[in-house]
Write a protein that holds these residues in place. Sequence first.
Motif, short mmCIF file in Angstrom:
data_model
loop_
_atom_site.label_atom_id
_atom_site.label_comp_id
_atom_site.label_asym_id
_atom_site.label_seq_id
_atom_site.Cartn_x
_atom_site.Cartn_y
_atom_site.Cartn_z
N PRO A 96 -9.65 -30.02 21.24
CA PRO A 96 -9.59 -31.35 20.61
C PRO A 96 -8.93 -31.24 19.23
O PRO A 96 -9.27 -30.35 18.45
CB PRO A 96 -11.05 -31.77 20.51
N MET A 97 -8.02 -32.16 18.94
CA MET A 97 -7.27 -32.09 17.69
C MET A 97 -7.52 -33.35 16.84
O MET A 97 -7.85 -34.41 17.35
CB MET A 97 -5.77 -31.95 17.98
N THR A 98 -7.31 -33.19 15.54
CA THR A 98 -7.43 -34.30 14.61
C THR A 98 -6.41 -34.10 13.50
O THR A 98 -5.89 -32.99 13.31
CB THR A 98 -8.85 -34.38 14.03
N SER A 99 -6.10 -35.14 12.75
CA SER A 99 -5.15 -35.04 11.64
C SER A 99 -5.89 -34.76 10.34
O SER A 99 -6.92 -35.39 10.07
CB SER A 99 -4.33 -36.33 11.50
N ASN A 100 -5.37 -33.82 9.54
CA ASN A 100 -5.99 -33.55 8.25
C ASN A 100 -5.43 -34.46 7.17
O ASN A 100 -4.66 -35.39 7.45
CB ASN A 100 -5.84 -32.06 7.89
N ARG A 101 -5.78 -34.19 5.93
CA ARG A 101 -5.39 -35.07 4.82
C ARG A 101 -3.88 -35.13 4.60
O ARG A 101 -3.37 -36.05 3.96
CB ARG A 101 -6.07 -34.60 3.53
N LEU A 105 -1.78 -31.95 12.38
CA LEU A 105 -2.79 -31.76 13.41
C LEU A 105 -3.49 -30.42 13.22
O LEU A 105 -2.86 -29.40 12.94
CB LEU A 105 -2.16 -31.82 14.80
N GLU A 106 -4.80 -30.43 13.38
CA GLU A 106 -5.61 -29.21 13.34
C GLU A 106 -6.76 -29.36 14.31
O GLU A 106 -7.13 -30.48 14.69
CB GLU A 106 -6.13 -28.96 11.92
N LYS A 108 -10.31 -29.90 15.87
CA LYS A 108 -11.51 -30.59 15.38
C LYS A 108 -12.55 -29.54 15.03
O LYS A 108 -12.82 -28.63 15.80
CB LYS A 108 -12.04 -31.54 16.46
#
Length: 207
Positions: A96-101, A105-106, A108
Amino acid sequence: MQLSRDEYRKYIRAKRQQLSESFQQQASQELISQFSLLPEFNTSQHIALYLSVDGELNTTPLIQWLWQQGKQTYLPVIHPFSKGHLLFLNYTSTTPMTSNRYGILEPKLSKNEIRPINTLDLICTPLVGFDDRGHRLGMGGGYYDRTLQPWFTKGCGPKPIGLAHDCQHTKRLPIESWDVPLPKIVTPSQIWQWESTNNPAIIPRKR
């Protein structure tokens, strides 16, 4: 006139961003060929990389190739509590991936997927530019400088290897007192290798 570090960042990023999609695709395949020649490739099982942005050399084909070779790969995650530091999490095709500040993408964050940095074998580092002495110019956040400090000061921990387009090379970068050269940098056309990270005057061997 010698450019400042920020001017070099703007200049090299602009060159990188102008590369065509077909050029990027070819370069990413050539990177795999060069990476396979590294002695460290055969002796490493746990390899940290990063997902490319801003015209960086595309690492996704390399990551997928490493999976095919049975290697375990990891991606950096900005540490939620320790400012300016990175964690490295296991990365697979189903992570699962998410966007950092920064909009990158990194994985989760999951404590069960964290790999202690000192148990990694290699850390492939992004960079904006590099020079004949192996000095790396990053984006200025210092994340990798902090991550690689044990290697630079004590020679312990995972070995850093830079990845870059050939056009990101310049003869001489302006450096700061804390800058330490990388031992190796891989581009699509060659492997730059320095005998010692403590000898900035040494001429790199090209393989």
